[in-house]
Write an enzyme that holds these catalytic residues in place. Structure first.
Site, PDB file in Angstrom:
ATOM      1  N   CYS A 135       0.841  -1.202   0.000  1.00 31.27           N
ATOM      2  CA  CYS A 135       0.000   0.000   0.000  1.00 31.27           C
ATOM      3  C   CYS A 135       0.879   1.256   0.000  1.00 31.27           C
ATOM      4  CB  CYS A 135      -0.973  -0.041   1.175  1.00 31.27           C
ATOM      5  SG  CYS A 135      -2.385   1.095   0.976  1.00 31.27           S
TER       6      CYS A 135
ATOM      7  N   HIS B  50      -3.520  -5.199   0.411  1.00 34.74           N
ATOM      8  CA  HIS B  50      -2.937  -5.699   1.659  1.00 34.74           C
ATOM      9  C   HIS B  50      -2.945  -7.230   1.663  1.00 34.74           C
ATOM     10  CE1 HIS B  50      -2.372  -1.988   4.019  1.00 34.74           C
ATOM     11  NE2 HIS B  50      -3.322  -1.528   3.231  1.00 34.74           N
TER      12      HIS B  50
ATOM     13  N   GLU C 263      -1.503  -9.229   3.524  1.00 36.13           N
ATOM     14  CA  GLU C 263      -1.471  -9.826   4.865  1.00 36.13           C
ATOM     15  C   GLU C 263      -2.849 -10.275   5.346  1.00 36.13           C
ATOM     16  OE1 GLU C 263      -1.981  -5.362   5.580  1.00 36.13           O
ATOM     17  OE2 GLU C 263      -0.922  -6.664   4.169  1.00 36.13           O
TER      18      GLU C 263
END
Length: 237
Positions: A113, A216, A218
């Site tokens: 990001c 993202h 994650e």
């Protein structure tokens, strides 16, 4: 061969209030958890630009995370600043030093990001300061639904490192940004694009692993997210 490489992750920073009456660092748990679950040992890196060399000596790879901040337009040659742009000079200075040092070492780098945006600027790219003011008929890149759900689809660029890692032509990703890469510059190639044309990923063909994504990973929403993080950790071994 090192079994579990040390992966340094940059932190966000907040002013007094909320968690503490004093300035404090912040990072969502899933950044650390995702790196650990994909085979790495995550460690946090503070905002001390003068310690960049020592910090990089201690880790095998670098993740430049996202957060509540923007890159100063002056760093990519723009004088004016959109009213939505929020700076964190200490964070940007530290991350710029870490990126520069990691690039010089050939250390694996993953920008996420805002980290992708700073990586692009460090390698000669420019940014869109505020997508709604610049991109006609733009998607809601600050998605209204929860961040652990997909916001839109992206198309991966054939022949890129990211496409080879993911092994698919498209991904479903979340979206939590109001800026994006405008032009990648001469040292980077675009590896992913949103349906409205907004650049969603970049990579450097000249480096062993130097890749940035606008979403993202994650959150592990798409199967390609885990493949990306596993490939990054593997590159650090």
């Amino acid at each position: 061969m090192k079994n579990r490489p040390l992966i340094g992750l940059t932190l966000d920073a907040e002013q007094p209030g909320g968690y503490s009456k004093f300035p404090w660092y912040a990072l969502r748990c899933n950044y650390m958890d995702a790196i650990a679950d994909c085979g790495g040992v995550p460690v946090a890196l503070p905002h001390r630009a003068e310690l960049a060399t020592d910090l990089l000596d201690a880790v095998d790879a670098l993740v430049v995370t996202g957060g509540a901040f923007d890159v100063d337009p002056k760093l990519y040659g723009e004088v004016g600043r959109n009213e939505t742009v929020m700076l964190k000079e200490g964070r940007t200075a530290a991350e710029t030093a870490l990126i520069g040092g990691a690039l010089a070492r050939g250390m694996p780098i993953l920008g996420i990001c805002g980290g992708e945006q700073l990586l692009a600027v460090a390698l000669g790219g420019t940014l869109i300061q505020h997508i709604p003011d610049t991109v006609p008929d733009a998607l809601p890149h600050e998605q209204p639904n929860p961040r652990n759900e997909p916001g839109h689809e992206i198309t991966l660029t054939p022949g890129t490192r990211l496409a080879a890692i993911v092994g698919a032509a498209t991904m479903r990703v979340n979206s939590a940004h109001h800026q994006a890469v405008r032009a990648p510059g001469p040292r980077l190639v675009v590896n992913a694009v949103a349906p409205d044309g907004v650049i969603e990923g970049i990579e450097s063909p000249a480096h062993r692993f130097c890749l940035g994504v606008q979403w993202h990973p994650e959150f592990l929403i798409d199967p390609g997210d885990r493949r990306l993080l596993e490939a990054f950790v593997e590159a650090a071994r």
